[in-house]
Design a protein around this motif. Structure first.
Motif, PDB file in Angstrom:
ATOM      1  N   PRO A  67       0.803  -1.234   0.000  1.00 24.97           N
ATOM      2  CA  PRO A  67       0.000   0.000   0.000  1.00 24.97           C
ATOM      3  C   PRO A  67       0.830   1.275   0.000  1.00 24.97           C
ATOM      4  CG  PRO A  67      -0.968  -1.561   1.491  1.00 24.97           C
ATOM      5  CD  PRO A  67       0.323  -2.169   1.031  1.00 24.97           C
ATOM      6  N   ILE A  68       2.031   1.235   0.618  1.00 26.62           N
ATOM      7  CA  ILE A  68       2.868   2.439   0.615  1.00 26.62           C
ATOM      8  C   ILE A  68       3.232   2.818  -0.822  1.00 26.62           C
ATOM      9  CG2 ILE A  68       5.239   3.171   1.099  1.00 26.62           C
ATOM     10  CD1 ILE A  68       3.610   3.562   3.427  1.00 26.62           C
ATOM     11  N   VAL A  69       3.649   1.809  -1.575  1.00 29.99           N
ATOM     12  CA  VAL A  69       4.012   2.047  -2.973  1.00 29.99           C
ATOM     13  C   VAL A  69       2.787   2.544  -3.747  1.00 29.99           C
ATOM     14  CG1 VAL A  69       4.968   0.996  -5.042  1.00 29.99           C
ATOM     15  CG2 VAL A  69       5.701   0.196  -2.786  1.00 29.99           C
ATOM     16  N   LEU A  70       1.670   1.856  -3.503  1.00 25.28           N
ATOM     17  CA  LEU A  70       0.436   2.200  -4.205  1.00 25.28           C
ATOM     18  C   LEU A  70       0.000   3.628  -3.865  1.00 25.28           C
ATOM     19  CD1 LEU A  70      -1.543   0.856  -6.124  1.00 25.28           C
ATOM     20  CD2 LEU A  70      -2.925   0.200  -4.155  1.00 25.28           C
ATOM     21  N   ALA A  71       0.138   3.993  -2.587  1.00 23.81           N
ATOM     22  CA  ALA A  71      -0.265   5.342  -2.172  1.00 23.81           C
ATOM     23  C   ALA A  71       0.560   6.386  -2.899  1.00 23.81           C
ATOM     24  CB  ALA A  71      -0.102   5.497  -0.652  1.00 23.81           C
ATOM     25  N   LEU A  72       1.858   6.104  -3.025  1.00 25.71           N
ATOM     26  CA  LEU A  72       2.733   7.051  -3.713  1.00 25.71           C
ATOM     27  C   LEU A  72       2.307   7.200  -5.171  1.00 25.71           C
ATOM     28  CD1 LEU A  72       5.176   8.848  -3.318  1.00 25.71           C
ATOM     29  CD2 LEU A  72       6.612   6.971  -4.100  1.00 25.71           C
ATOM     30  N   VAL A  73       2.004   6.052  -5.795  1.00 20.71           N
ATOM     31  CA  VAL A  73       1.611   6.090  -7.208  1.00 20.71           C
ATOM     32  C   VAL A  73       0.304   6.863  -7.383  1.00 20.71           C
ATOM     33  CG1 VAL A  73       0.889   4.700  -9.183  1.00 20.71           C
ATOM     34  CG2 VAL A  73       2.832   3.962  -7.782  1.00 20.71           C
ATOM     35  N   ILE A  74      -0.705   6.533  -6.584  1.00 22.62           N
ATOM     36  CA  ILE A  74      -2.004   7.182  -6.823  1.00 22.62           C
ATOM     37  C   ILE A  74      -2.003   8.648  -6.410  1.00 22.62           C
ATOM     38  CG2 ILE A  74      -3.425   5.083  -6.724  1.00 22.62           C
ATOM     39  CD1 ILE A  74      -4.229   5.822  -3.937  1.00 22.62           C
ATOM     40  N   SER A  75      -1.022   9.048  -5.591  1.00 23.28           N
ATOM     41  CA  SER A  75      -0.987  10.465  -5.230  1.00 23.28           C
ATOM     42  C   SER A  75      -0.606  11.328  -6.429  1.00 23.28           C
ATOM     43  CB  SER A  75      -0.018  10.699  -4.066  1.00 23.28           C
ATOM     44  OG  SER A  75       1.309  10.582  -4.495  1.00 23.28           O
ATOM     45  N   PHE A  76      -0.115  10.690  -7.493  1.00 19.24           N
ATOM     46  CA  PHE A  76       0.195  11.437  -8.718  1.00 19.24           C
ATOM     47  C   PHE A  76      -0.910  11.304  -9.770  1.00 19.24           C
ATOM     48  CE2 PHE A  76       4.456  10.531  -6.957  1.00 19.24           C
ATOM     49  CZ  PHE A  76       4.838  11.849  -6.733  1.00 19.24           C
ATOM     50  N   THR A  77      -2.047  10.732  -9.367  1.00 18.14           N
ATOM     51  CA  THR A  77      -3.153  10.569 -10.318  1.00 18.14           C
ATOM     52  C   THR A  77      -4.396  11.285  -9.802  1.00 18.14           C
ATOM     53  OG1 THR A  77      -4.089   8.627  -9.262  1.00 18.14           O
ATOM     54  CG2 THR A  77      -2.318   8.239 -10.826  1.00 18.14           C
ATOM     55  N   ASP A  78      -5.424  11.345 -10.653  1.00 18.15           N
ATOM     56  CA  ASP A  78      -6.665  12.006 -10.243  1.00 18.15           C
ATOM     57  C   ASP A  78      -7.753  10.975  -9.938  1.00 18.15           C
ATOM     58  OD1 ASP A  78      -7.165  11.032 -12.721  1.00 18.15           O
ATOM     59  OD2 ASP A  78      -8.024  12.881 -13.533  1.00 18.15           O
ATOM     60  N   ILE A  79      -7.359   9.797  -9.420  1.00 19.76           N
ATOM     61  CA  ILE A  79      -8.318   8.716  -9.201  1.00 19.76           C
ATOM     62  C   ILE A  79      -9.442   9.159  -8.250  1.00 19.76           C
ATOM     63  CG2 ILE A  79      -6.835   7.729  -7.397  1.00 19.76           C
ATOM     64  CD1 ILE A  79      -7.973   4.967  -8.212  1.00 19.76           C
ATOM     65  N   ASP A  80     -10.686   8.907  -8.676  1.00 21.49           N
ATOM     66  CA  ASP A  80     -11.856   9.154  -7.828  1.00 21.49           C
ATOM     67  C   ASP A  80     -12.848   8.011  -8.065  1.00 21.49           C
ATOM     68  OD1 ASP A  80     -12.709   9.677 -10.328  1.00 21.49           O
ATOM     69  OD2 ASP A  80     -13.039  11.821 -10.043  1.00 21.49           O
ATOM     70  N   LEU A  81     -14.124   8.216  -7.773  1.00 22.97           N
ATOM     71  CA  LEU A  81     -15.084   7.112  -7.942  1.00 22.97           C
ATOM     72  C   LEU A  81     -15.172   6.642  -9.379  1.00 22.97           C
ATOM     73  CD1 LEU A  81     -18.238   7.606  -5.699  1.00 22.97           C
ATOM     74  CD2 LEU A  81     -16.427   5.895  -5.544  1.00 22.97           C
ATOM     75  N   ALA A  82     -15.120   7.586 -10.311  1.00 23.18           N
ATOM     76  CA  ALA A  82     -15.182   7.214 -11.726  1.00 23.18           C
ATOM     77  C   ALA A  82     -13.957   6.374 -12.104  1.00 23.18           C
ATOM     78  CB  ALA A  82     -15.249   8.464 -12.591  1.00 23.18           C
ATOM     79  N   GLY A  83     -12.810   6.760 -11.545  1.00 24.96           N
ATOM     80  CA  GLY A  83     -11.591   6.014 -11.826  1.00 24.96           C
ATOM     81  C   GLY A  83     -11.622   4.635 -11.215  1.00 24.96           C
ATOM     82  N   LEU A  84     -12.317   4.535 -10.059  1.00 22.17           N
ATOM     83  CA  LEU A  84     -12.418   3.252  -9.377  1.00 22.17           C
ATOM     84  C   LEU A  84     -13.257   2.277 -10.200  1.00 22.17           C
ATOM     85  CD1 LEU A  84     -11.401   2.193  -6.685  1.00 22.17           C
ATOM     86  CD2 LEU A  84     -13.596   2.800  -5.683  1.00 22.17           C
ATOM     87  N   ALA A  85     -14.299   2.819 -10.833  1.00 17.88           N
ATOM     88  CA  ALA A  85     -15.191   1.977 -11.626  1.00 17.88           C
ATOM     89  C   ALA A  85     -14.509   1.523 -12.913  1.00 17.88           C
ATOM     90  CB  ALA A  85     -16.473   2.743 -11.940  1.00 17.88           C
ATOM     91  N   ASP A  86     -13.751   2.409 -13.502  1.00 15.09           N
ATOM     92  CA  ASP A  86     -13.099   2.076 -14.763  1.00 15.09           C
ATOM     93  C   ASP A  86     -11.716   2.739 -14.786  1.00 15.09           C
ATOM     94  OD1 ASP A  86     -12.267   1.584 -17.275  1.00 15.09           O
ATOM     95  OD2 ASP A  86     -13.996   2.504 -18.298  1.00 15.09           O
ATOM     96  N   TYR A  87     -10.679   1.881 -14.796  1.00 12.70           N
ATOM     97  CA  TYR A  87      -9.325   2.417 -14.642  1.00 12.70           C
ATOM     98  C   TYR A  87      -8.906   3.326 -15.788  1.00 12.70           C
ATOM     99  CZ  TYR A  87      -8.605  -0.623 -10.631  1.00 12.70           C
ATOM    100  OH  TYR A  87      -8.708  -1.204  -9.410  1.00 12.70           O
ATOM    101  N   SER A  88      -9.605   3.261 -16.933  1.00 12.65           N
ATOM    102  CA  SER A  88      -9.206   4.104 -18.057  1.00 12.65           C
ATOM    103  C   SER A  88      -9.537   5.575 -17.784  1.00 12.65           C
ATOM    104  CB  SER A  88      -9.896   3.639 -19.350  1.00 12.65           C
ATOM    105  OG  SER A  88     -11.292   3.749 -19.196  1.00 12.65           O
ATOM    106  N   ASN A  89     -10.366   5.806 -16.745  1.00 16.32           N
ATOM    107  CA  ASN A  89     -10.685   7.194 -16.388  1.00 16.32           C
ATOM    108  C   ASN A  89      -9.589   7.871 -15.576  1.00 16.32           C
ATOM    109  OD1 ASN A  89     -13.180   7.256 -17.637  1.00 16.32           O
ATOM    110  ND2 ASN A  89     -14.210   6.375 -15.861  1.00 16.32           N
ATOM    111  N   ILE A  90      -8.596   7.068 -15.165  1.00 16.57           N
ATOM    112  CA  ILE A  90      -7.554   7.638 -14.324  1.00 16.57           C
ATOM    113  C   ILE A  90      -6.475   8.247 -15.200  1.00 16.57           C
ATOM    114  CG2 ILE A  90      -5.847   7.133 -12.544  1.00 16.57           C
ATOM    115  CD1 ILE A  90      -7.525   4.617 -11.922  1.00 16.57           C
ATOM    116  N   SER A  91      -6.080   9.461 -14.906  1.00 17.71           N
ATOM    117  CA  SER A  91      -4.946   9.996 -15.651  1.00 17.71           C
ATOM    118  C   SER A  91      -3.870  10.486 -14.694  1.00 17.71           C
ATOM    119  CB  SER A  91      -5.388  11.110 -16.604  1.00 17.71           C
ATOM    120  OG  SER A  91      -6.186  12.019 -15.897  1.00 17.71           O
ATOM    121  N   PHE A  92      -2.677  10.460 -15.210  1.00 16.02           N
ATOM    122  CA  PHE A  92      -1.495  10.820 -14.450  1.00 16.02           C
ATOM    123  C   PHE A  92      -1.358  12.336 -14.468  1.00 16.02           C
ATOM    124  CE2 PHE A  92       3.133  11.046 -13.866  1.00 16.02           C
ATOM    125  CZ  PHE A  92       3.242  10.225 -12.764  1.00 16.02           C
ATOM    126  N   ILE A  93      -1.357  12.979 -13.319  1.00 18.38           N
ATOM    127  CA  ILE A  93      -1.356  14.443 -13.322  1.00 18.38           C
ATOM    128  C   ILE A  93      -0.129  15.024 -12.637  1.00 18.38           C
ATOM    129  CG2 ILE A  93      -3.865  14.751 -13.507  1.00 18.38           C
ATOM    130  CD1 ILE A  93      -3.876  15.129 -10.449  1.00 18.38           C
TER     131      ILE A  93
END
Lengths: 280, 294
Positions: free
Chosen positions: B27-53
């Motif tokens: 989870p530490i690694v994962l937390a670092l990765v997702i902190s650079f993305t805009d993941i929200d509920l839409a991203g949770l439903a479909d990973y293609s909605n996640i973008s690297f910001i």
């Protein structure tokens, strides 16, 4: 610390009394929330809302507790909490196994893996909270009991304490059991665990308390009220019945008193546990 | 001599290590990765909605007035909470250790009790005690003629009220740690000091406190980390109010993650928290080292 000078004896006795009185006052202050909680839990709602509160319930009633179980789902919350407590004992067993291996086996990467285990103690819960939720979501475990239980099942500190204690078991004892033809798992179950009773007692009680009090993961993972624990149910109760303090106190009493009783019975183990673990 | 097979140790550590790896290390690694993305509920439903910001979350969070306020509140909790916890638990431990009568052992139980009780239940009880109209505290103050205090309604007093509850809960464990350390000090030190005519105060400041240095250091680090992660009390009692004056960083993270579902944004906040804890711990170790060098 007894002074051998007889002049000082009187002053010393006086100081003892002062220390006792200060502690009594402090203890009373610390105990007030408990006393007030229990007494209010047995008052009817109207009495709690009087502007001049009564210390002792004027009308003694258990209707608040009955209400919790009949009109709220406290029975379900209690069942869920007990399931979590039982599961956390499985976790405790895993911790004991790991602690034993780190204490008594020599294997490649032992030191490095152990440091890795210790490092996890430094990680704050807030950092893992979100990714663990995402992982559980990916595994399809949100809103399930497994999802509530799994994240907190094993703990680094517990593994550390088991290792500390089990390092003191003499190797000869284990060798003797092996020569008698016992398998490794049997050595662990029938020799190591019984010897480790003192640390087991401490860890068992702490595990019970932690399981009984578990709040954050059930809150995050459970969307469904049928998965709520007592803590989550109680915070829900506070939201729904904000003004009904008698009911809230009954719910709190129901959560706190069992722990206090268990604590009083086993307090010797818990407090001495800190000495066993060598926390100095 | 080895009589067990090479795989046995790994079977023993397997279950625990697997769970730790899955729920603590990865989870530490994962937390670092997702902190650079805009993941929200839409991203949770479909990973293609996640973008690297990139570091946008980190830039935004330091412009977020609520986050800045929550940092200020957390600093307030640490600055007042840590010394209070140490003073109270050390004071009580000294008094209990000083006492010779049997009753002093019972005091250990009384002061330890709050720390094992459920934080939600206790927060519910204290909310009732703090209630401006029906609460016990204001009633008792009224008896001696002090006007009612808005315990949880005034921004500054509310912080103090939460600290009072948390100190009440923190005394127990730390008192036990201090007691264990106190019992490790050889009695002969005090006997020698008494022969030299040292009074109690001298004995306390010249023998006890210096020898408790390690215990005090340990307690101050763990307590400080605890205060930085302060969560349940404001969550249950004030929900961060009034006007976010009790919102801690941990509560801010929880709210953004699980109530607003801004997972990426919340992960960035949690990393700020993590790095702060690491830096503070390192500074404290540095200071401690210097201290022992002298």
């Amino acid at each position: 610390m007894k002074s051998k000078v007889s002049d000082a004896k009187k002053a010393y006795k006086m100081q003892q009394w002062i220390a006792g009185i200060v502690l009594t006052l402090g203890g009373l202050l610390v105990a007030i929330p408990f006393i007030w909680m229990i007494l209010s839990a047995f008052k009817p709602e109207s009495e709690v809302l009087q502007l001049t509160p009564s210390l002792w319930p004027e009308t003694f009633t258990t209707e608040n507790f009955v209400y919790l179980f009949e009109n709220m789902n406290f029975g379900v919350y209690l069942r869920n909490t007990i399931i979590i407590v039982l599961c956390s004992f499985v976790g405790l067993f895993f911790n004991a196994m790991a602690g034993y291996a780190f204490a008594k086996y020599k294997f490649k990467g032992r030191e490095k893996l152990f440091y890795l285990v210790l490092a996890t103690m430094m990680i704050p819960g807030q950092v893992t909270m979100i990714p663990v939720y995402l992982i559980l979501n990916q595994m399809g475990l949100t809103n399930t009991m497994a999802g509530v239980v799994l994240p907190g099942l094993v703990g680094a500190f517990s593994i550390f304490l088991f290792r500390q204690f089990m390092s003191t078991i003499p190797d000869e004892l284990l060798e003797a059991a092996r020569l008698d033809g016992a398998s490794e798992f049997r050595v662990f179950m029938q020799l190591v665990l019984p010897i480790s009773k003192p640390i087991m007692a401490v860890q068992g009680i702490l595990t019970f308390i932690a399981g009984w009090n578990s709040f954050l993961w059930p809150l995050i993972i459970a969307n469904d009220e049928s998965l709520y624990t007592l803590s989550v149910g109680l915070s829900l109760l506070k939201g729904q019945y904000g003004g009904n303090f008698a009911l809230q106190m009954a719910g709190s009493t129901f959560m706190v008193v069992p722990i206090v009783i268990i604590f009083i019975i086993f307090q010797k183990h818990i407090i001495e546990g800190y000495t066993i673990s060598g926390m100095k | 001599m080895k009589s067990y097979s090479k795989t046995t140790p790994y079977l023993f550590i397997g279950p625990a290590l697997l769970l730790l790896a899955l729920f603590s290390l990865f989870p530490i690694v994962l937390a670092l990765v997702i902190s650079f993305t805009d993941i929200d509920l839409a991203g949770l439903a479909d990973y293609s909605n996640i973008s690297f910001i990139g570091i946008e979350n980190y830039i935004n969070i330091f412009k977020d007035p609520i986050f800045l306020k929550s940092i200020g509140n957390t600093v307030f909790y640490v600055v007042f909470g840590v010394p209070l916890v140490i003073a109270c638990s050390l004071g009580i431990a000294l008094l209990i250790n000083f006492g010779t009568a049997r009753i002093f052992k019972a005091f250990r139980l009384v002061f330890y009790m709050p720390s094992i009780t459920n934080v939600v239940a206790v927060a519910v009880v204290w909310t009732y005690l703090y209630n401006p109209q029906f609460g016990l505290f204001n009633y008792l103050l009224g008896l001696v003629g002090i006007p009612a205090i808005p315990w949880l309604q005034d921004p500054t007093i509310a912080k103090g009220s939460l600290i009072a509850l948390a100190v009440w809960r923190a005394i127990g464990v730390n008192m036990i740690i201090f007691l264990a350390a106190l019992q490790g000090i050889p009695k002969t030190y005090y006997e020698a000091a008494q022969l030299d005519g040292a009074n109690n105060w001298k004995q306390l400041t010249k023998i006890t406190i210096p020898l408790l240095r390690y215990a005090i250091f340990f307690v101050s680090i763990t307590t400080m980390i605890g205060w930085i992660q302060f969560f349940e009390e404001p969550f249950v009692m004030t929900n961060g109010g009034p006007l976010d004056s009790t919102t801690s960083v941990a509560l801010f993270i929880y709210r953004n993650g699980f109530q607003l579902s801004n997972f990426g944004y919340a992960a960035a906040g949690s990393f700020v928290l993590f790095v702060t804890i690491i830096i503070i711990t390192m500074i404290q170790f540095r200071l401690q080292k210097k201290d022992t060098d002298i």
